[in-house]
Design a protein around this motif. Structure first.
Motif, mmCIF file in Angstrom:
data_model
loop_
_atom_site.group_PDB
_atom_site.id
_atom_site.type_symbol
_atom_site.label_atom_id
_atom_site.label_comp_id
_atom_site.label_asym_id
_atom_site.label_seq_id
_atom_site.Cartn_x
_atom_site.Cartn_y
_atom_site.Cartn_z
ATOM 1 N N ILE A 122 -1.853 5.856 4.517
ATOM 2 C CA ILE A 122 -1.773 5.341 3.146
ATOM 3 C C ILE A 122 -2.453 3.977 3.039
ATOM 4 N N PHE A 123 -2.277 3.152 4.062
ATOM 5 C CA PHE A 123 -2.913 1.830 4.042
ATOM 6 C C PHE A 123 -4.437 1.945 3.941
ATOM 7 N N ALA A 127 -6.769 0.784 0.900
ATOM 8 C CA ALA A 127 -7.832 -0.185 1.152
ATOM 9 C C ALA A 127 -9.179 0.353 0.655
ATOM 10 N N LYS A 128 -9.376 1.659 0.794
ATOM 11 C CA LYS A 128 -10.626 2.284 0.349
ATOM 12 C C LYS A 128 -10.708 2.320 -1.167
ATOM 13 N N LEU A 132 -4.283 -0.981 -5.091
ATOM 14 C CA LEU A 132 -2.941 -0.444 -4.908
ATOM 15 C C LEU A 132 -2.133 -1.179 -3.842
ATOM 16 N N LEU A 133 -2.804 -1.907 -2.961
ATOM 17 C CA LEU A 133 -2.084 -2.686 -1.962
ATOM 18 C C LEU A 133 -1.324 -3.823 -2.639
#
Length: 268
Positions: A122-123, A127-128, A132-133
């Protein structure tokens, strides 16, 4: 016909189960009296009693802020996971496609995958994509990934005990599928729905590994802040936090269980 085994012959089993429960529960319950200690150290039994650490919890922004984040994320996850999980379980129950088993396995596969792998995946996806982070939305979506399988399994069990002909009768009388589902099927599965909602909220509220990977700062959940504090500084406030989390994760399921038993007795 199965032969009856007297309770006396099963006494060893009762003792074994009691010892297992004692081993699992007692260490958790020790945290409760420790949270009421008046000292600055984690001592059991406490030399004297005080609520100072609960007061410290509600007076510190890092705790109250993270609690509010956990509640918001928990309710968001509960709504999203419950809606999507019920829809998926219903579709799989009424569908006759050949790949139904594969689809069902895919949807509940997060249960078989270690949380750290899901968190790392998910991270990198966040990041892509970007944006959302360290956001409430990102946390809700991430927690839904691990909460939805529980909803699907719970609702699938509920659908198996439900007579679908009742919904078919409603549709034959003019109701479309959605209206028949909402007015006939879903109300009769209210305890399955309530259990699904509760599980989704509690899973989100307790989730720490994914929260460590995709959140920080003002968007940190209570479990994340607890983990970070435990690593850096240990004081009885952690025991107070643990006690509060114990209450949140144990009392609602108990109340739901009592309500379900009472409803079952009335219908018997």
């Amino acid at each position: 016909m199965e032969s009856y085994i007297p309770h006396r012959q099963r006494l060893w089993l009762y003792i074994l189960v009691g010892l297992v429960i004692f081993y699992l529960v007692v260490p958790t319950l020790i945290v409760v009296p420790v949270s009421f200690t008046s000292t600055t150290a984690l001592l059991f039994p406490p030399p004297s009693w005080s609520t100072r650490w609960y007061e410290a919890f509600f007076q510190q922004e890092k705790w109250t802020g993270s609690l509010w984040v956990s509640i918001r994320v928990g309710f968001g996850t509960m709504v999203l996971a419950t809606v999507t999980g019920i829809a998926a379980a219903y579709a799989l129950h009424v569908s006759a496609i050949r790949m139904r088993g594969l689809i069902n396995w895919t949807l509940i596969s997060p249960l078989a995958v270690p949380s750290i792998l899901i968190a790392v995946g998910i991270f990198f996806v966040y990041a892509k994509i970007g944006g959302l982070l360290n956001t409430i939305t990102g946390l809700i979506l991430a927690h839904t990934v691990v909460a939805m399988p529980f909803v699907i399994l719970t609702m699938a069990a509920g659908f198996k005990t439900y007579d679908m002909t009742q919904e078919m009768v409603a549709r034959s009388l003019g109701a479309d599928r959605f209206k028949a589902f909402m007015t006939v099927t879903l109300p009769q599965l209210k305890f399955s729905v309530a259990t699904s909602m509760l599980l989704a909220f509690l899973i989100s509220f307790d989730e720490v590994i994914i929260s460590l990977m995709v959140s920080s700062g003002p968007v940190s959940t209570l479990s994340r802040v607890t983990f970070s504090t435990l690593r850096d500084d240990v004081d009885p406030t952690l025991a107070a936090v643990s006690t509060l989390m114990l209450v949140v994760t144990s009392v609602p399921p108990l109340l739901l269980h009592i309500a379900a038993n009472r409803a079952r007795r009335k219908n018997a």
